[in-house]
Design a protein around this motif. Structure first.
Motif, PDB file in Angstrom:
ATOM      1  N   TRP A 151       8.137   0.380  13.907  1.00  0.00           N
ATOM      2  CA  TRP A 151       6.756   0.330  14.394  1.00  0.00           C
ATOM      3  C   TRP A 151       6.269   1.682  14.911  1.00  0.00           C
ATOM      4  O   TRP A 151       5.069   1.835  15.164  1.00  0.00           O
ATOM      5  CB  TRP A 151       6.644  -0.714  15.502  1.00  0.00           C
ATOM      6  CG  TRP A 151       6.938  -2.106  15.031  1.00  0.00           C
ATOM      7  CD1 TRP A 151       6.865  -2.572  13.749  1.00  0.00           C
ATOM      8  CD2 TRP A 151       7.359  -3.216  15.826  1.00  0.00           C
ATOM      9  NE1 TRP A 151       7.205  -3.897  13.702  1.00  0.00           N
ATOM     10  CE2 TRP A 151       7.515  -4.322  14.962  1.00  0.00           C
ATOM     11  CE3 TRP A 151       7.617  -3.381  17.176  1.00  0.00           C
ATOM     12  CZ2 TRP A 151       7.921  -5.569  15.408  1.00  0.00           C
ATOM     13  CZ3 TRP A 151       8.013  -4.631  17.632  1.00  0.00           C
ATOM     14  CH2 TRP A 151       8.159  -5.703  16.769  1.00  0.00           C
ATOM     15  N   ALA A 152       7.168   2.628  15.079  1.00  0.00           N
ATOM     16  CA  ALA A 152       6.734   3.953  15.531  1.00  0.00           C
ATOM     17  C   ALA A 152       5.838   4.625  14.502  1.00  0.00           C
ATOM     18  O   ALA A 152       5.071   5.529  14.840  1.00  0.00           O
ATOM     19  CB  ALA A 152       7.951   4.828  15.833  1.00  0.00           C
ATOM     20  N   HIS A 153       5.933   4.182  13.261  1.00  0.00           N
ATOM     21  CA  HIS A 153       5.089   4.705  12.177  1.00  0.00           C
ATOM     22  C   HIS A 153       4.321   3.520  11.574  1.00  0.00           C
ATOM     23  O   HIS A 153       4.746   2.952  10.564  1.00  0.00           O
ATOM     24  CB  HIS A 153       5.939   5.398  11.119  1.00  0.00           C
ATOM     25  CG  HIS A 153       6.836   6.467  11.671  1.00  0.00           C
ATOM     26  ND1 HIS A 153       6.391   7.736  11.966  1.00  0.00           N
ATOM     27  CD2 HIS A 153       8.158   6.438  12.005  1.00  0.00           C
ATOM     28  CE1 HIS A 153       7.394   8.449  12.446  1.00  0.00           C
ATOM     29  NE2 HIS A 153       8.472   7.697  12.481  1.00  0.00           N
ATOM     30  N   PRO A 154       3.206   3.120  12.181  1.00  0.00           N
ATOM     31  CA  PRO A 154       2.528   1.879  11.789  1.00  0.00           C
ATOM     32  C   PRO A 154       2.037   1.857  10.346  1.00  0.00           C
ATOM     33  O   PRO A 154       2.095   0.817   9.691  1.00  0.00           O
ATOM     34  CB  PRO A 154       1.350   1.784  12.782  1.00  0.00           C
ATOM     35  CG  PRO A 154       1.183   3.170  13.320  1.00  0.00           C
ATOM     36  CD  PRO A 154       2.518   3.794  13.289  1.00  0.00           C
ATOM     37  N   ILE A 155       1.554   2.980   9.837  1.00  0.00           N
ATOM     38  CA  ILE A 155       1.037   2.999   8.469  1.00  0.00           C
ATOM     39  C   ILE A 155       2.174   2.790   7.473  1.00  0.00           C
ATOM     40  O   ILE A 155       2.081   1.957   6.554  1.00  0.00           O
ATOM     41  CB  ILE A 155       0.303   4.319   8.177  1.00  0.00           C
ATOM     42  CG1 ILE A 155      -0.857   4.527   9.165  1.00  0.00           C
ATOM     43  CG2 ILE A 155      -0.209   4.320   6.738  1.00  0.00           C
ATOM     44  CD1 ILE A 155      -1.912   3.430   9.106  1.00  0.00           C
TER      45      ILE A 155
ATOM     46  N   LEU B 131       3.437  -0.790   7.615  1.00  0.00           N
ATOM     47  CA  LEU B 131       2.603  -1.736   6.875  1.00  0.00           C
ATOM     48  C   LEU B 131       2.812  -1.593   5.372  1.00  0.00           C
ATOM     49  O   LEU B 131       2.862  -2.598   4.649  1.00  0.00           O
ATOM     50  CB  LEU B 131       1.137  -1.524   7.229  1.00  0.00           C
ATOM     51  CG  LEU B 131       0.136  -2.475   6.566  1.00  0.00           C
ATOM     52  CD1 LEU B 131       0.439  -3.914   6.951  1.00  0.00           C
ATOM     53  CD2 LEU B 131      -1.293  -2.113   6.948  1.00  0.00           C
ATOM     54  N   LYS B 132       2.956  -0.380   4.894  1.00  0.00           N
ATOM     55  CA  LYS B 132       3.177  -0.168   3.459  1.00  0.00           C
ATOM     56  C   LYS B 132       4.473  -0.833   3.000  1.00  0.00           C
ATOM     57  O   LYS B 132       4.518  -1.425   1.915  1.00  0.00           O
ATOM     58  CB  LYS B 132       3.227   1.333   3.149  1.00  0.00           C
ATOM     59  CG  LYS B 132       1.872   2.036   3.217  1.00  0.00           C
ATOM     60  CD  LYS B 132       2.025   3.505   2.868  1.00  0.00           C
ATOM     61  CE  LYS B 132       0.684   4.223   2.892  1.00  0.00           C
ATOM     62  NZ  LYS B 132       0.830   5.656   2.559  1.00  0.00           N
ATOM     63  N   HIS B 133       5.518  -0.716   3.809  1.00  0.00           N
ATOM     64  CA  HIS B 133       6.805  -1.286   3.421  1.00  0.00           C
ATOM     65  C   HIS B 133       6.822  -2.819   3.564  1.00  0.00           C
ATOM     66  O   HIS B 133       7.588  -3.487   2.865  1.00  0.00           O
ATOM     67  CB  HIS B 133       7.938  -0.679   4.259  1.00  0.00           C
ATOM     68  CG  HIS B 133       8.353   0.691   3.824  1.00  0.00           C
ATOM     69  ND1 HIS B 133       7.650   1.821   4.151  1.00  0.00           N
ATOM     70  CD2 HIS B 133       9.406   1.108   3.065  1.00  0.00           C
ATOM     71  CE1 HIS B 133       8.247   2.883   3.627  1.00  0.00           C
ATOM     72  NE2 HIS B 133       9.317   2.474   2.969  1.00  0.00           N
ATOM     73  N   MET B 134       6.027  -3.367   4.468  1.00  0.00           N
ATOM     74  CA  MET B 134       6.054  -4.807   4.715  1.00  0.00           C
ATOM     75  C   MET B 134       5.025  -5.575   3.902  1.00  0.00           C
ATOM     76  O   MET B 134       5.091  -6.811   3.829  1.00  0.00           O
ATOM     77  CB  MET B 134       5.817  -5.082   6.208  1.00  0.00           C
ATOM     78  CG  MET B 134       6.878  -4.527   7.117  1.00  0.00           C
ATOM     79  SD  MET B 134       8.508  -5.255   6.827  1.00  0.00           S
ATOM     80  CE  MET B 134       8.304  -6.836   7.613  1.00  0.00           C
TER      81      MET B 134
END
Length: 312
Positions: free
Chosen positions: A169-173, A176-179
């Motif tokens: 979650w430290a890298h939100p973008i 989101l791309k990976h999830m």
């Protein structure tokens, strides 16, 4: 309200106790000697005797169960084959699977509920047949096949999204791309379930007396559908959503394996493959406790939403 909570909580505790017994006995029913597995296949008699004494495998089953459940109540689920705390391993994986399950539930909700409303309002028309057909496909297609297809299309051919892995979650973008792909794949079956349940509930509501009365009073069709029929239909759908959360977490086993996500579902597979008895016990116990807790929350939410249920 208090009496209802006490009854439901008591029932949940009883179910959890029986579930823990089944987990304990089921793990010990696995073929093979747990001591050999815990000893990394070392068959030295002295080492095996030491392992049996350490894990109380030389004690009667009731004593083993009482010791295990007492430690579990204090947050100690033992150590795995790598001498790592099982509780720490599980808690480090659960947030990943919960994120995947909640994101999948979000996609399923924004797809399934509107589709179910459209299918009910347009009953027997091409819109209804199209939505029902898509829902049937969503229920029928296996997650592993849909996941591989999504990887080929969006990761390999189009290069829009990553093919797998997990970013914190430290890298939100990047997170989101990976999830995004695994969440959409996991939500396919759930959105179909929501659509069918929403359609059925809406059809019942649209045929109810209060809806006919609302129409007779001259209310617009949008107000009749949105304010009267939809609100009452969401009571049943909310219950289904809560119950399906447990199914999403268990269904994440396949999805996490396909997309190489080190979550709780993949941990379950790894514990079985490694025949790690302590880890298997902890994983299954936590999964059972989560399912019981989700059902308890569903019962409470359903009672709060439905004024016809007595909760005194």
């Amino acid at each position: 309200m208090g009496g209802f909570l006490i009854r439901r909580t008591g029932a949940a505790v009883v179910v959890l106790v029986f579930a823990s017994m089944l987990v304990f006995l089921g793990v010990r029913a696995i073929p093979g000697d747990p001591a050999i597995a815990l000893g990394a296949e070392n068959r030295d008699p002295a080492l095996l005797a030491q392992i049996r004494h350490k894990y109380m495998l030389d004690r009667p089953l009731p004593v083993q169960y009482a010791h295990w459940i007492w430690l579990a109540l204090h947050g100690d689920l033992g150590v795995d084959q790598r001498e790592l705390p099982v509780a720490h391993t599980i808690w480090s994986r659960i947030p990943i699977t919960l994120e995947l399950a909640l994101l999948s539930m979000f996609f399923a909700t924004i797809i399934g509920i509107p589709a179910g409303v459209i299918a009910a309002v347009r009953r027997g028309k091409p819109d209804d047949h199209a939505v029902t057909g898509v829902a049937l496909v969503g229920l029928s297609v296996p997650h592993f096949w849909l996941g591989l297809l999504a990887i080929i299309w969006f990761a390999v051919d189009l290069h829009w999204l990553p093919s797998g892995g997990y970013v914190g979650w430290a890298h939100p973008i990047d997170n989101l791309k990976h999830m995004l792909l695994p969440a959409l794949v996991l939500s396919a079956g759930f959105s179909a379930v929501l659509m069918r349940q929403m359609r059925s509930s809406m059809l019942d509501s649209l045929g109810a007396d209060y809806v006919r009365t609302a129409r007779a009073k001259g209310l617009s069709e949008s107000r009749v559908v949105g304010h009267h029929a939809l609100r009452n239909s969401l009571i049943t759908v909310t219950t289904v959503m809560g119950l399906q959360l447990g199914a999403l977490i268990s269904g994440a086993v396949v999805t996490e394996t396909v997309f190489q996500i080190a979550g709780f579902g993949r941990l379950t597979i790894e514990s079985v493959q490694q025949r790690d008895y302590t880890l298997i016990q902890g994983v299954v116990l936590v999964a059972a406790a989560g399912y019981v807790f989700a059902n308890l929350i569903v019962d409470i939410v359903y009672s709060l939403l439905n004024p016809r249920i007595r909760i005194s």
